[in-house]
Write a protein that holds these residues in place. Structure first.
Motif: not given
Length: 289
Positions: A249-250, A282-283, A278-279, A155-158, A275-276
């Motif tokens: 989720d991503q 993304f969130r 730029h969380q 999982q790399s984030g939301k 991705m992390q």
């Protein structure tokens, strides 16, 4: 029986992507033309290659056998191409993702790939799930944990989604109307949510995500976008908080046998880091403009 490489290449795309609509992007042919070419190939083989289902195309036993043989031909053709070109590296890393995620990674390509890596990159952009098990892609960006035993995921984030308007209160936006999605993109969760909650006020529809964004920016109406898209576009303004039920989720997914391959691991690690980093975007945690 003389089967041409062009026909086999089309067959490979349809088989790997699981249907005609997804293969239109990679082949640049219409679904109708692809259907005719597949039917002609089946007549040439003398047996059905696919079981046509509402959810897509599933290979028959004969189709499975042709897939194995077509992949051998593909490997030989790629080797021939590399020999002819002489200068490009052998290893291709294919990354599959939806249109928005593909566009985001493409905009940050320098953080994912450089010439000095000694690999080539290929993007498989589709809203359908690409079969990593059949090596249709090496790295996939998905919205849920992989359940197949041959896949590995982290999982790399939301990802948050929200309603956006164009900056000018004109036309459909001023009237409180919405821009919807038709075609393949209508199956994604955000499009279904918009139809369920505001379907009676959808005045304009586009058949792909990017055309919907252009319509909203031009004042045709409001629509839903991932926050990393809407908050990053100066032509759009978020009009409400992210929609909780649309948060996803991503996951970065690879084949379990390929995840330790240096080229695949390098690309997957860099995408994860991107991705992390730029969380907040993304969130949906960046300030609304």
């Amino acid at each position: 029986m003389d089967i041409g490489w062009d026909d086999l290449r089309l067959f490979l795309d349809v088989a790997r992507l699981g249907g005609l609509s997804a293969a239109t992007a990679t082949t640049r042919l219409s679904a109708a033309t692809l259907g005719r070419r597949v039917t002609a190939l089946e007549k040439q083989i003398g047996d059905p290659l696919f079981v046509r289902q509402q959810t897509g195309y599933r290979l028959t036993p004969v189709g499975e056998e042709l897939l194995r043989r077509a992949e051998d031909v593909e490997a030989a053709m790629q080797s021939l191409t590399r020999w002819r070109e002489g200068s490009l590296p052998d290893r291709i890393v294919r990354v599959s993702a939806g249109p928005w995620t593909s566009a985001f990674i493409s905009a940050h390509i320098g953080e994912v790939w450089t010439v000095d890596d000694g690999i080539r990159m290929e993007f498989v952009t589709t809203t359908d799930r690409v079969d990593i098990g059949r090596r249709a892609a090496d790295v996939g960006i998905r919205s849920e944990r992989p359940t197949e035993q041959w896949l590995a995921g982290r999982q790399s984030g939301k990802v948050a989604h929200a309603l956006y308007s164009g900056r000018h209160l004109i036309n459909g936006i001023a009237a409180g109307l919405f821009v919807g999605v038709t075609g393949e993109g209508a199956n994604v969760a955000s499009a279904r949510w918009l139809q369920a909650h505001h379907g009676d006020r959808i005045a304009v529809r586009g058949n792909n995500t990017h055309s919907v964004r252009e319509l909203v920016a031009a004042g045709a109406g409001l629509s839903i976008f991932p926050c990393f898209v809407g908050d990053n576009d100066p032509r759009l303004v978020r009009v409400a908080r992210p929609i909780p039920e649309l948060e996803t989720d991503q996951w970065i997914v690879t084949h379990h046998e390929e995840r330790h391959s240096p080229p695949v691991r390098k690309v997957a690690d860099r995408i994860a880091a991107l991705m992390q980093a730029h969380q907040p975007l993304f969130r949906g945690e960046t300030p609304m403009h």
